[in-house]
Design an enzyme around this catalytic site. Structure first.
Site, PDB file in Angstrom:
ATOM      1  N   ARG A  36       0.878  -0.797   0.290  1.00 20.34           N
ATOM      2  CA  ARG A  36      -0.146   0.270  -0.171  1.00 20.34           C
ATOM      3  C   ARG A  36       0.693   1.020  -0.195  1.00 20.34           C
ATOM      4  NH1 ARG A  36      -1.656  -3.798  -1.331  1.00 20.34           N
ATOM      5  NH2 ARG A  36      -3.936  -4.887  -0.135  1.00 20.34           N
ATOM      6  N   CYS A  85      -9.932  -1.757   3.021  1.00 23.06           N
ATOM      7  CA  CYS A  85      -9.824  -2.008   4.503  1.00 23.06           C
ATOM      8  C   CYS A  85      -9.770  -1.143   5.605  1.00 23.06           C
ATOM      9  CB  CYS A  85      -8.221  -3.054   4.241  1.00 23.06           C
ATOM     10  SG  CYS A  85      -9.007  -4.697   3.602  1.00 23.06           S
ATOM     11  N   GLU A  95      -4.507   1.453   7.161  1.00 21.46           N
ATOM     12  CA  GLU A  95      -4.965   1.562   5.909  1.00 21.46           C
ATOM     13  C   GLU A  95      -5.203   3.108   4.637  1.00 21.46           C
ATOM     14  OE1 GLU A  95      -5.659  -1.666   1.595  1.00 21.46           O
ATOM     15  OE2 GLU A  95      -4.664  -1.672   3.840  1.00 21.46           O
TER      16      GLU A  95
END
EC number: 1.3.1.98
Length: 293
Positions: A167, A219, A289
């Site tokens: 990410r 998420c 995240e």
């Protein structure tokens, strides 16, 4: 076409969680020439610039924030550029919806992105967050990225200069904070039927394991190395936990969903509760995240 400036944009209307207050202004880019006007605007105002795509990984706070939202719109693409030793090079603007790119690739019989089926957002966001799912990461497909900054203008950067991680995307030899304008990726040749079947299989799995139709930002927490944030939240008893109209999904604990009428304050409270309980009971500190704006 001149740079469009929209005053007092609603963050709730621009994020998939449907939460948040208002920014000061939104600058909408439709052509590369608009970037020069954007540079002038940013030098004349002290607002914090923030690039927003489709708002699919954002949790915006309530109230007003001193932010200038930057959004690209109406860029052309995807287009076939050339055939390389690795496959077919495809170019598209950062504003293109990621599902749109996958749909185009399916119809063209091009494979390599099927694992990203069901992920919302834009191509630019997929680069910036190195979107990943079912063993596929967007960065694996990137050939080069066209970046912009007020001081450096537009420049193409090859994949050899890019650093993709979990990410995360960066160009180590360039200052941070550059806007992603275009990207070229490499795909392989398959058939429309085979690509469609692979996409259906991925989406079918996601429908049974993720709240794909809920108001969500994907998420909430990153997976710790060697483990799953969803599994940890399950063990900590957070599945289905609610604060007001915000809840950790009872399908997948790592998805925060707005049940209708939720607030950012409720969402932030629930996120901190999840982090605290996992730390206390399991000794693991979870890192968010979702981007909190």
């Amino acid at each position: 076409m001149a740079l469009q400036l929209i005053p007092d944009p609603s963050l709730a209307e621009r994020t998939t969680l449907r939460l948040g207050g208002h920014a000061e202004v939104e600058a909408v880019l439709r052509e590369a020439s608009d970037l020069d006007e954007l540079g002038t605007f940013l030098t004349r105002h002290t607002l914090r610039p923030f690039v927003i795509g489709r708002g699919s990984n954002l949790l915006a706070r309530d109230g007003r924030c001193d932010i200038a939202l930057i959004r690209a719109a109406g860029q052309p693409g995807p287009t076939r550029v050339e055939r390389s030793d690795e496959g077919l090079v495809v170019r598209c603007g950062a504003a293109l919806a990621l599902p749109g790119l996958l749909g185009w690739a399916q119809r063209a019989g091009l494979t390599g992105l099927e694992g990203l089926t069901g992920i919302p957002g834009t191509v630019g966001g997929a680069v910036a967050m190195n979107a990943g799912s079912y063993g596929v990461e967007f960065g694996q497909r990137v050939s080069r990225v066209r970046l912009w900054s007020p001081s450096g203008g537009l420049t193409w950067v090859g994949a050899d200069r890019c650093s993709f991680g979990y990410r995360r995307f960066a160009v180590p030899d360039l200052p941070a904070g550059r806007l992603i304008w275009e990207v070229e990726i490499v795909l392989e040749t398959s058939t429309p039927r085979a690509v469609r079947q692979a996409m259906r299989e991925v989406y079918g799995k996601k429908r049974t394991t993720q709240p794909v139709t809920a108001r969500s930002a994907g998420c909430v927490f990153k997976n710790p190395e060697g483990d799953s944030a969803g599994r940890l939240l399950d063990r900590a008893g957070m599945k289905g936990m609610r604060r007001g109209q915000m809840a950790f999904s009872d399908i997948h604990s790592n998805f925060l969903i707005n049940l209708g009428g939720g607030t950012s304050a409720q969402a932030l409270d629930l996120i901190e509760l999840g982090r605290e309980v996992v730390k206390t009971r399991l000794g693991v500190t979870l890192e968010t995240e979702v981007i909190i704006l």
